[in-house]
Design a protein around this motif. Structure first.
Motif, short mmCIF file in Angstrom:
data_model
loop_
_atom_site.label_atom_id
_atom_site.label_comp_id
_atom_site.label_asym_id
_atom_site.label_seq_id
_atom_site.Cartn_x
_atom_site.Cartn_y
_atom_site.Cartn_z
N MET A 1 -0.02 -8.21 -23.39
CA MET A 1 -0.25 -7.82 -21.93
C MET A 1 -1.19 -6.82 -21.91
SD MET A 1 3.44 -7.36 -20.68
CE MET A 1 4.67 -7.63 -21.94
N GLU A 2 -2.32 -6.95 -22.73
CA GLU A 2 -3.48 -6.07 -22.82
C GLU A 2 -4.37 -6.39 -21.45
OE1 GLU A 2 -4.02 -9.81 -24.93
OE2 GLU A 2 -2.91 -8.34 -25.54
N ASP A 3 -3.95 -7.49 -20.78
CA ASP A 3 -4.97 -7.63 -19.75
C ASP A 3 -4.35 -7.00 -18.54
OD1 ASP A 3 -2.70 -9.36 -19.91
OD2 ASP A 3 -3.80 -11.25 -19.02
N LEU A 4 -3.05 -6.42 -18.59
CA LEU A 4 -2.33 -5.84 -17.40
C LEU A 4 -2.83 -4.42 -17.64
CD1 LEU A 4 -0.60 -5.88 -15.02
CD2 LEU A 4 1.51 -5.13 -16.46
N ARG A 5 -3.38 -3.70 -16.65
CA ARG A 5 -3.79 -2.28 -16.50
C ARG A 5 -2.52 -1.45 -15.64
NH1 ARG A 5 -6.59 0.82 -13.21
NH2 ARG A 5 -7.56 -0.97 -12.27
N ILE A 6 -1.98 -0.58 -16.06
CA ILE A 6 -0.94 0.08 -15.21
C ILE A 6 -1.45 1.55 -14.69
CG2 ILE A 6 1.39 1.07 -15.22
CD1 ILE A 6 2.28 -1.27 -16.60
N SER A 7 -1.38 1.78 -13.50
CA SER A 7 -1.53 3.11 -12.94
C SER A 7 -0.60 3.67 -12.19
CB SER A 7 -2.78 2.62 -12.01
OG SER A 7 -3.23 3.93 -11.30
N ILE A 8 -0.23 4.79 -12.31
CA ILE A 8 0.80 5.85 -11.73
C ILE A 8 0.24 6.81 -10.92
CG2 ILE A 8 3.02 7.05 -12.15
CD1 ILE A 8 2.82 5.53 -15.03
N LYS A 9 0.46 6.79 -9.54
CA LYS A 9 -0.01 7.41 -8.46
C LYS A 9 0.98 8.11 -7.55
CE LYS A 9 -4.66 5.52 -8.83
NZ LYS A 9 -5.72 4.90 -8.14
N GLU A 10 0.88 9.00 -7.11
CA GLU A 10 1.62 9.49 -6.01
C GLU A 10 0.73 8.82 -4.60
OE1 GLU A 10 3.05 13.65 -5.64
OE2 GLU A 10 1.72 13.75 -7.76
N PHE A 11 1.45 8.95 -3.70
CA PHE A 11 0.91 8.48 -2.41
C PHE A 11 -0.35 8.75 -2.00
CE2 PHE A 11 0.60 8.08 2.25
CZ PHE A 11 0.95 6.46 2.28
N HIS A 12 -0.73 10.02 -2.15
CA HIS A 12 -2.05 10.49 -1.40
C HIS A 12 -3.28 10.27 -2.50
CE1 HIS A 12 -0.53 13.75 -4.28
NE2 HIS A 12 -2.04 13.66 -4.21
N GLU A 13 -2.48 9.71 -3.71
CA GLU A 13 -3.69 9.34 -4.55
C GLU A 13 -4.26 7.73 -4.43
OE1 GLU A 13 -2.92 12.11 -8.48
OE2 GLU A 13 -1.46 10.51 -7.87
N LEU A 14 -3.37 7.06 -3.77
CA LEU A 14 -3.63 5.64 -3.45
C LEU A 14 -4.85 5.54 -2.69
CD1 LEU A 14 -0.20 4.39 -3.07
CD2 LEU A 14 -1.60 3.88 -5.12
N SER A 15 -5.87 4.70 -3.10
CA SER A 15 -6.93 4.38 -2.32
C SER A 15 -6.52 3.48 -1.30
CB SER A 15 -7.93 3.61 -3.14
OG SER A 15 -7.69 2.39 -3.23
N LEU A 16 -7.18 3.17 -0.15
CA LEU A 16 -6.82 2.49 1.21
C LEU A 16 -6.76 1.05 0.62
CD1 LEU A 16 -8.82 3.85 4.22
CD2 LEU A 16 -6.30 4.02 3.70
N ASP A 17 -7.62 0.67 -0.26
CA ASP A 17 -7.60 -0.70 -0.94
C ASP A 17 -6.38 -0.93 -1.40
OD1 ASP A 17 -10.03 -1.62 0.31
OD2 ASP A 17 -11.18 -1.17 -1.43
N GLU A 18 -5.92 -0.04 -2.37
CA GLU A 18 -4.99 -0.22 -3.03
C GLU A 18 -3.47 -0.11 -2.49
OE1 GLU A 18 -6.10 2.15 -7.56
OE2 GLU A 18 -5.35 3.35 -5.62
N LEU A 19 -3.39 0.66 -1.45
CA LEU A 19 -2.29 0.51 -0.59
C LEU A 19 -2.37 -0.69 0.11
CD1 LEU A 19 -0.02 1.77 0.87
CD2 LEU A 19 -1.48 2.95 2.57
N TYR A 20 -3.33 -1.41 0.89
CA TYR A 20 -3.19 -2.39 1.33
C TYR A 20 -2.95 -3.54 0.42
CZ TYR A 20 -5.21 -6.58 4.09
OH TYR A 20 -5.21 -7.72 4.61
N ASP A 21 -3.23 -3.78 -0.85
CA ASP A 21 -3.04 -4.50 -1.96
C ASP A 21 -1.61 -4.80 -2.27
OD1 ASP A 21 -5.60 -5.60 -1.66
OD2 ASP A 21 -6.23 -4.77 -3.43
#
Length: 150
Positions: A1-21
């Motif tokens: 699963m080396e092709d999966l990158r996991i990010s952990i964020k609080e709501f205010h840290e999400l970019s608009l693009d990330e939230l949309y996706d």
């Protein structure tokens, strides 16, 4: 699963693009694929820790996690989702493991409760969850409470 990158964020840290996706993936699976009309954008995302799995910069896996006392006495995981075309790669397992670590890191607990779609009981059991109580319908889909103890 080396092709999966996991990010952990609080709501205010999400970019608009990330939230949309994220919202697009949740809608694609929970509303369209499962043919379920319900209010996904429920005002609770602001209180969640967001565990996001990216493959080639595309959101393909996701959960949101809550502190103890928000949904249940225990910490909670919800909106567990993997893009249909990516399910064969085990990303559901990876996103759950990352969610457990996030809950431990942010909330200092490993007791977690979730509301599981009943067809996924074995999946959650493989992560240490046990069924709790009777099944019930949520938005027309059979669910059951499951608990992972410390």
């Amino acid at each position: 699963m080396e092709d999966l990158r996991i990010s952990i964020k609080e709501f205010h840290e999400l970019s608009l693009d990330e939230l949309y996706d994220i919202l697009q993936l949740r809608s694609e699976v929970f509303v369209v694929e499962q043919d379920c009309v319900y209010q996904d954008i429920d005002g609770k995302d602001r209180k969640a820790i967001h565990v996001v799995g990216f493959k080639n910069n595309e959101v393909v896996a996701y959960t949101r996690c809550f502190k103890p006392g928000f949904y249940f006495t225990e910490a909670a995981i919800g909106r567990v989702v993997v893009k249909k075309s990516e399910r064969k790669f085990g990303y559901g397992h990876a996103i759950m493991e990352a969610s457990h670590k996030a809950i431990n890191r942010f909330f200092n607990t490993s007791e977690i409760r979730l509301s599981a779609q009943q067809y996924l009981i074995k999946f959650y059991e493989s992560h240490g969850y046990e069924t709790s109580g009777e099944g019930y319908l949520e938005d027309g889909i059979p669910h059951i409470n499951m608990l992972k103890k410390a």
